[in-house]
Scaffold this motif. Structure first.
Motif, PDB file in Angstrom:
ATOM      1  N   GLU A 218     -10.671  43.253  -9.553  1.00 28.50           N
ATOM      2  CA  GLU A 218      -9.231  43.414  -9.351  1.00 28.50           C
ATOM      3  C   GLU A 218      -8.924  43.892  -7.940  1.00 28.50           C
ATOM      4  O   GLU A 218      -7.970  43.450  -7.305  1.00 28.50           O
ATOM      5  CB  GLU A 218      -8.665  44.411 -10.370  1.00 28.50           C
ATOM      6  CG  GLU A 218      -8.354  43.762 -11.701  1.00 28.50           C
ATOM      7  CD  GLU A 218      -7.754  44.756 -12.680  1.00 28.50           C
ATOM      8  OE1 GLU A 218      -7.027  45.669 -12.251  1.00 28.50           O
ATOM      9  OE2 GLU A 218      -8.037  44.618 -13.888  1.00 28.50           O
ATOM     10  N   GLU A 224      -7.255  40.715  -1.101  1.00 29.15           N
ATOM     11  CA  GLU A 224      -6.926  39.377  -0.598  1.00 29.15           C
ATOM     12  C   GLU A 224      -5.417  39.184  -0.493  1.00 29.15           C
ATOM     13  O   GLU A 224      -4.931  38.599   0.458  1.00 29.15           O
ATOM     14  CB  GLU A 224      -7.500  38.314  -1.535  1.00 29.15           C
ATOM     15  CG  GLU A 224      -8.880  37.861  -1.160  1.00 29.15           C
ATOM     16  CD  GLU A 224      -9.313  36.703  -2.030  1.00 29.15           C
ATOM     17  OE1 GLU A 224      -8.720  35.627  -1.913  1.00 29.15           O
ATOM     18  OE2 GLU A 224     -10.233  36.882  -2.847  1.00 29.15           O
ATOM     19  N   CYS A 225      -4.704  39.703  -1.508  1.00 29.31           N
ATOM     20  CA  CYS A 225      -3.244  39.597  -1.498  1.00 29.31           C
ATOM     21  C   CYS A 225      -2.648  40.330  -0.311  1.00 29.31           C
ATOM     22  O   CYS A 225      -1.538  40.047   0.104  1.00 29.31           O
ATOM     23  CB  CYS A 225      -2.652  40.191  -2.764  1.00 29.31           C
ATOM     24  SG  CYS A 225      -2.856  39.144  -4.180  1.00 29.31           S
ATOM     25  N   ARG A 226      -3.372  41.328   0.188  1.00 29.30           N
ATOM     26  CA  ARG A 226      -2.865  42.067   1.335  1.00 29.30           C
ATOM     27  C   ARG A 226      -3.491  41.524   2.623  1.00 29.30           C
ATOM     28  O   ARG A 226      -3.647  42.249   3.605  1.00 29.30           O
ATOM     29  CB  ARG A 226      -3.133  43.553   1.154  1.00 29.30           C
ATOM     30  CG  ARG A 226      -2.274  44.118   0.027  1.00 29.30           C
ATOM     31  CD  ARG A 226      -2.739  45.458  -0.439  1.00 29.30           C
ATOM     32  NE  ARG A 226      -2.318  46.508   0.468  1.00 29.30           N
ATOM     33  CZ  ARG A 226      -2.601  47.798   0.265  1.00 29.30           C
ATOM     34  NH1 ARG A 226      -3.287  48.164  -0.787  1.00 29.30           N
ATOM     35  NH2 ARG A 226      -2.206  48.699   1.114  1.00 29.30           N
ATOM     36  N   CYS A 227      -3.839  40.250   2.574  1.00 24.13           N
ATOM     37  CA  CYS A 227      -4.290  39.520   3.772  1.00 24.13           C
ATOM     38  C   CYS A 227      -5.596  40.027   4.363  1.00 24.13           C
ATOM     39  O   CYS A 227      -5.844  39.870   5.554  1.00 24.13           O
ATOM     40  CB  CYS A 227      -3.216  39.536   4.860  1.00 24.13           C
ATOM     41  SG  CYS A 227      -1.738  38.670   4.399  1.00 24.13           S
TER      42      CYS A 227
ATOM     43  N   ASN B  58       1.264  33.166  -4.692  1.00 28.38           N
ATOM     44  CA  ASN B  58       0.850  33.662  -3.374  1.00 28.38           C
ATOM     45  C   ASN B  58      -0.525  33.145  -2.976  1.00 28.38           C
ATOM     46  O   ASN B  58      -1.204  33.719  -2.137  1.00 28.38           O
ATOM     47  CB  ASN B  58       0.962  35.178  -3.277  1.00 28.38           C
ATOM     48  CG  ASN B  58      -0.198  35.891  -3.894  1.00 28.38           C
ATOM     49  OD1 ASN B  58      -0.883  35.323  -4.723  1.00 28.38           O
ATOM     50  ND2 ASN B  58      -0.438  37.108  -3.470  1.00 28.38           N
ATOM     51  N   ARG B  85       0.733  34.723   2.078  1.00 31.92           N
ATOM     52  CA  ARG B  85       0.538  36.065   1.503  1.00 31.92           C
ATOM     53  C   ARG B  85       1.336  37.128   2.235  1.00 31.92           C
ATOM     54  O   ARG B  85       1.660  38.166   1.679  1.00 31.92           O
ATOM     55  CB  ARG B  85      -0.947  36.416   1.511  1.00 31.92           C
ATOM     56  CG  ARG B  85      -1.675  35.601   0.484  1.00 31.92           C
ATOM     57  CD  ARG B  85      -3.127  35.941   0.408  1.00 31.92           C
ATOM     58  NE  ARG B  85      -3.790  34.945  -0.426  1.00 31.92           N
ATOM     59  CZ  ARG B  85      -5.063  34.659  -0.366  1.00 31.92           C
ATOM     60  NH1 ARG B  85      -5.847  35.304   0.475  1.00 31.92           N
ATOM     61  NH2 ARG B  85      -5.579  33.747  -1.148  1.00 31.92           N
ATOM     62  N   MET B  90       2.231  41.141  -3.591  1.00 35.51           N
ATOM     63  CA  MET B  90       1.899  41.115  -5.017  1.00 35.51           C
ATOM     64  C   MET B  90       1.492  42.516  -5.468  1.00 35.51           C
ATOM     65  O   MET B  90       0.665  43.160  -4.825  1.00 35.51           O
ATOM     66  CB  MET B  90       0.732  40.140  -5.153  1.00 35.51           C
ATOM     67  CG  MET B  90       0.333  39.894  -6.533  1.00 35.51           C
ATOM     68  SD  MET B  90       0.953  38.298  -7.065  1.00 35.51           S
ATOM     69  CE  MET B  90       0.206  38.286  -8.645  1.00 35.51           C
ATOM     70  N   PHE B  92       0.027  44.685  -8.832  1.00 35.75           N
ATOM     71  CA  PHE B  92      -0.625  44.422 -10.114  1.00 35.75           C
ATOM     72  C   PHE B  92      -0.409  45.556 -11.112  1.00 35.75           C
ATOM     73  O   PHE B  92       0.187  46.586 -10.805  1.00 35.75           O
ATOM     74  CB  PHE B  92      -2.123  44.209  -9.898  1.00 35.75           C
ATOM     75  CG  PHE B  92      -2.424  42.979  -9.098  1.00 35.75           C
ATOM     76  CD1 PHE B  92      -2.505  41.746  -9.712  1.00 35.75           C
ATOM     77  CD2 PHE B  92      -2.600  43.052  -7.728  1.00 35.75           C
ATOM     78  CE1 PHE B  92      -2.762  40.610  -8.969  1.00 35.75           C
ATOM     79  CE2 PHE B  92      -2.855  41.918  -6.979  1.00 35.75           C
ATOM     80  CZ  PHE B  92      -2.942  40.696  -7.608  1.00 35.75           C
TER      81      PHE B  92
END
Lengths: 267, 282
Positions: A218, A224-227, B58, B85, B90, B92
């Motif tokens: 997770e 990754e979502c935060r670049c 994303n 992105r 995002m 969670f």
């Protein structure tokens, strides 16, 4: 119980020791450790002790905290002292009973060893207490950066340390929860037999590992979502700029270091 | 209003590394447009495909067939993935598993640092983001010292410090106590109001969805309803057929109807419900 561990904890503050450049702090800590173990006589040891106490006073961290961190290490200290006393047989004999001989050198070595270990712990704690984990890993990343030429993954290494430090308390709390849950299901953790103790660990470690892997996955997605893409195009919020304070402190450390070395060689 | 997110004939199933199919169809031919600055709630029970949809928006997942466009950029284009992105943040479910650093402000700085922004600008963004979620006083705390709601707000700050124009939240309150839930939901609404962020809130709490501008109900990989909350929640029979509840106030009115008292099912919050019931007696 597990939450009491203070190793690796950071206490925010604003004073000379807190503000020092973390790279300098790491180098100074290393010099200090060598200083402690250099030479055999009390004269050279005293330089390290004075240095450490001075830093301790400047950091304004309550001495009580260090006491708490040293406590769990008492058995090791006592063992070291006993081994020194038993196996060092030179010097004036104070007392003899069969094989056992209490000698001047033995007692002296034991005391020196205990003092050294205690100051070693205090010194390294001072580093982690006054430097935030990110600063610490950033500093290590920068100090090791010459290794990048040898294709050593310095950035990944530093990021791994950051994440490990971040998750220590989380996993500690989780371990406590799993132990409580397994106890509620009737697992016995109270047996004093080593074999039973080892067996009882299995139902704790397996859920802990499963959950750690899930967390890792997770976290990787969230990163990754935060670049995040390694150190490609990455900047740092806290830049490290060595100032006069850092240079002066390092110079003083070097002077102490060479003084201690000279004393160690001469006496 | 310009369009923020577009899904066109989106189909998706999970595959292993060699491309072998691992699951049934998770999303079946979904087409959807989300306008810039809107507040959309996506409802659905477990396995309805709502989280998968979020991850497609994303670029964490890419569609098997169909297209996802973010501000006009195709998410299946690897060259633009960081651009996507950066625009779509995002958040969670588990706040613990999104926080990277051991100090709050260092964690909020993680995203902007990855974008290669100058240190001075990062400092400004981190301070502003922490103030926006009302966590500035905790900037030097360790995450383990915070409550679940506070951690989730730090995670949100970490996203808004990247200055996205859209934020997708995947059941952000599922692991929180009621107080933390309120706190996080209020923060999300504030961000939508004050900063004009597009919000996509995935949830299974009806009361949270009722406060959105638009509700999309998903079941079994398909969109079965897409309308204003007033219209969606006044069809309790459709919702219950797919295993979802309705807000308590709607349920009350519906039950009154079932027991022979004709009242209009038009209330999705407590105030409207009270008005409707009072009207019965006047």
């Amino acid at each position: 119980m597990l939450k009491d561990i203070t190793i690796g904890q950071y206490f925010p503050g604003d004073n000379l020791i807190h503000r020092l450049d973390p790279r300098f702090k790491i180098v100074m800590t290393l010099l200090y450790i060598i200083m402690l173990f250099m030479g055999d006589e009390l004269y050279s040891l005293s330089f390290g002790i004075v240095y450490c106490i001075a830093a301790l006073v400047l950091s304004k961290i309550p001495v009580k905290l260090f006491g708490k961190s040293i406590k769990p290490l008492l058995p090791i200290l006592i063992m070291t002292a006993i081994l020194d006393i038993i196996f060092i047989r030179e010097g004036t004999v104070y007392f003899q009973a069969g094989f056992f001989k209490l000698t001047e050198d033995g007692v002296f070595t034991a005391v020196k060893m205990i003092v050294r270990i205690i100051f070693l712990i205090i010194g390294s704690m001072l580093l982690t207490y006054t430097t935030s984990p990110i600063q610490l890993t950033d500093a290590i990343e920068r100090l090791l950066s010459p290794l990048k030429r040898l294709h050593f993954p310095v950035h990944s290494f530093a990021m791994m340390m950051t994440i490990a430090l971040r998750f220590i308390p989380t996993l500690m709390i989780e371990t406590d929860k799993i132990i409580a849950a397994q106890k509620a299901r009737g697992a016995g953790f109270d047996s004093s037999k080593l074999r039973d103790k080892a067996k009882a660990l299995v139902p704790v470690l397996i859920p802990l590992f499963v959950s750690a892997f899930r967390r890792a996955e997770e976290l990787a997605t969230a990163m990754e979502c935060r670049c995040y893409r390694g150190d490609i195009g990455r900047t740092k919020m806290k830049s490290m700029n060595a100032g006069i304070c850092d240079i002066v402190s390092l110079t003083i450390t070097f002077i102490m270091f060479f003084a201690a070395a000279t004393v160690a060689v001469l006496f | 209003m310009s369009v923020q997110l577009i899904a066109e004939n989106l189909c998706f199933y999970y595959t292993d590394e060699d491309g072998n199919r691992l699951s049934g169809d998770v999303l079946k031919n979904i087409s959807l447009k989300i306008e810039k600055g809107s507040f959309v709630a996506i409802l659905g029970h477990n396995g309805s495909g709502k989280s998968t949809l979020a991850r497609l928006f994303n670029g964490i997942l890419v569609p098997i067939s169909g297209k996802v466009l973010v501000n006009g950029i195709d998410t299946s284009d690897d060259d633009n993935i960081y651009e996507v992105r950066r625009h779509v943040g995002m958040v969670f479910q588990n706040p613990d598993n999104q926080i990277v650093a051991a100090i709050v402000e260092d964690d909020v700085a993680f995203g902007p640092e990855n974008l290669g922004i100058s240190p001075k600008e990062i400092r400004v963004r981190v301070d502003n983001a922490l103030r926006a979620v009302d966590m500035y006083d905790y900037r030097l705390h360790a995450p383990s010292q915070l409550s679940g709601g506070q951690k989730q707000k730090v995670a949100i700050a970490g996203i808004i410090a990247m200055r996205p124009d859209c934020i997708i939240l995947d059941e952000p309150t599922a692991m929180l106590d009621p107080k933390g839930r309120n706190d996080v939901i209020n923060t999300i609404h504030m961000l939508h109001r004050e900063y004009g962020l597009t919000v996509v809130l995935i949830t299974h709490y009806m009361d949270e969805a009722a406060e959105a501008e638009r509700v999309i109900v998903m079941d079994n990989g398909e969109i079965i309803m897409d309308d204003t909350p007033e219209k969606v929640f006044t069809k309790p029979e459709v919702l219950q057929a797919v295993g979802l509840d309705v807000p308590q106030s709607t349920e009350l009115l519906w039950k009154l109807n079932m027991s022979g008292i004709p009242v209009p099912i038009n209330a999705i919050n407590e105030e409207d419900c009270v008005d409707t019931v009072i009207n019965l007696f006047t």
